[in-house]
Design an enzyme around this catalytic site. Structure first.
Site, PDB file in Angstrom:
ATOM      1  N   LYS A  75       4.455  -3.811   2.429  1.00  0.00           N
ATOM      2  CA  LYS A  75       4.974  -4.160   1.101  1.00  0.00           C
ATOM      3  C   LYS A  75       3.906  -3.907   0.044  1.00  0.00           C
ATOM      4  CE  LYS A  75       8.264  -7.548   2.785  1.00  0.00           C
ATOM      5  NZ  LYS A  75       8.435  -8.892   3.293  1.00  0.00           N
ATOM      6  N   GLN A  79       6.919 -14.774   2.608  1.00  0.00           N
ATOM      7  CA  GLN A  79       7.340 -14.170   3.873  1.00  0.00           C
ATOM      8  C   GLN A  79       7.865 -15.238   4.835  1.00  0.00           C
ATOM      9  OE1 GLN A  79       7.407 -10.869   4.455  1.00  0.00           O
ATOM     10  NE2 GLN A  79       8.122 -11.088   6.551  1.00  0.00           N
ATOM     11  N   ASP A 121      13.692 -11.879  -3.419  1.00  0.00           N
ATOM     12  CA  ASP A 121      14.403 -11.938  -2.138  1.00  0.00           C
ATOM     13  C   ASP A 121      15.861 -12.348  -2.331  1.00  0.00           C
ATOM     14  OD1 ASP A 121      13.175 -11.293   0.305  1.00  0.00           O
ATOM     15  OD2 ASP A 121      11.915 -13.084   0.244  1.00  0.00           O
TER      16      ASP A 121
END
Ligand code: GUN
Length: 303
Positions: free
Chosen positions: A60, A104, A127
């Protein structure tokens, strides 16, 4: 004499499509910088040392920088307290250089994932997991959309143009993929079924689909004889299994060999949906930056 014609499915090249998305994002980022002096910024927070998560986070960060964005990583010890993690999120919420925040998952057991995710400013929740974004998506309002379902939607729109009236069966009901995927397909006027481990006559349900989204997390669970001829199959699964030679390899939730003999189009694993997830994370970060600054959203990179 009749000849058996074995048709094979079109293999959807998610890797190439993701590269194209990243190029479009980078072009838009360069324009934002030139015209407005703005650089979209993404912060990724990793708690603990889960090896798979470390790989994701590294990728990422790399791809964020390659797109011309500002990238920050917070790597915290597995024993980090909830209070310390929430303090970092508060700091990122208040930081004007940061437009996207991703924590995460999975988090270590002592941390409450829902509490942590809902502490993120919904406008920075790239997200799309914050309860506000879930509600906005569910009611057809502008939201941040989870990256993997967004990637699947982009692939489907590219393949079919309009999805209106198509029968879509989503196999799997997770908050990260199954449920938001169903909402997005509904938003594109599909007739949507969410199937799962308790669904009766699952093979028959799947066989009726024009579009199958496999997101169950069970290696090669869906065989070719569950697929209606010509259907489009999007395989979200990423499962590591041991091959006959003792080496591990990645497989999806569908049995690729048999499915590709029946389907009209299918995503491979690896190289299908996987690369789209990070590409959509970059797209979401760009979208969040544009919204935060009252600028038009990038076309073709949102739901
Ligand atoms: N872990 C596995 N996939 C994801 C994802 O899409 N977002 C976050 N935050 N964690 C993940």
């Amino acid at each position: 004499m009749t000849e058996a014609i074995i048709d094979t499915a079109r293999i959807i090249d998610g890797k190439a499509f993701a590269a194209d998305v990243r190029t479009r994002v980078a072009t838009h980022v360069a324009r934002l910088q030139a015209d407005h002096g703005l650089t979209p910024g993404l912060a990724v927070v990793l708690v603990g040392e889960d090896p798979a998560s470390q790989v994701y986070v590294r990728n990422k960060g790399k791809q964020t920088k390659e797109a011309g964005m500002y990238s920050v990583e917070h790597r915290l010890e597995a024993t980090t307290s909830e209070a310390d993690l929430l303090a970092i999120i508060d700091q990122l919420n208040a930081d004007p250089k940061i437009h996207g925040i991703l924590v995460q998952l999975p988090l270590p057991d002592h941390l409450d994932s829902d509490l942590v995710i809902n502490a993120i400013d919904p406008a920075k929740d790239v997200d799309g997991f914050h309860i506000s974004n879930v509600g906005l998506l569910g009611t057809g309002q502008k939201s941040m959309v989870p990256c993997t379902p967004l990637g699947c939607l982009m692939l489907l729109r590219d393949l079919h143009g309009s999805l209106s009236g198509m029968n879509a069966v989503v196999v799997g009901r997770s908050n990260i993929v199954g449920k938001p995927m169903a909402q997005l397909l509904l938003g594109d006027s599909c007739t949507v079924t969410i199937a799962h481990s308790r669904t009766k006559n699952l093979p028959e349900v799947v066989r009726r689909a024009d579009i199958v989204i496999a997101a169950v997390g069970r290696p090669q669970m869906i065989p070719g004889d569950w697929i209606g001829p010509g259907a489009t199959v999007i395989d979200v699964g990423i499962n590591r299994i041991e091959g006959p030679n003792g080496k591990t390899r990645l497989v999806g939730d569908v049995d690729f060999d048999s499915v590709s003999r029946v389907a009209g189009a299918v995503t491979p694993v690896p190289g299908g949906v996987g690369p789209m997830t990070i590409a959509c994370l970059l797209a979401n970060t760009l979208t969040a930056c544009c919204r935060a600054n009252g600028l038009p959203e990038p076309e073709g990179l949102t739901a």
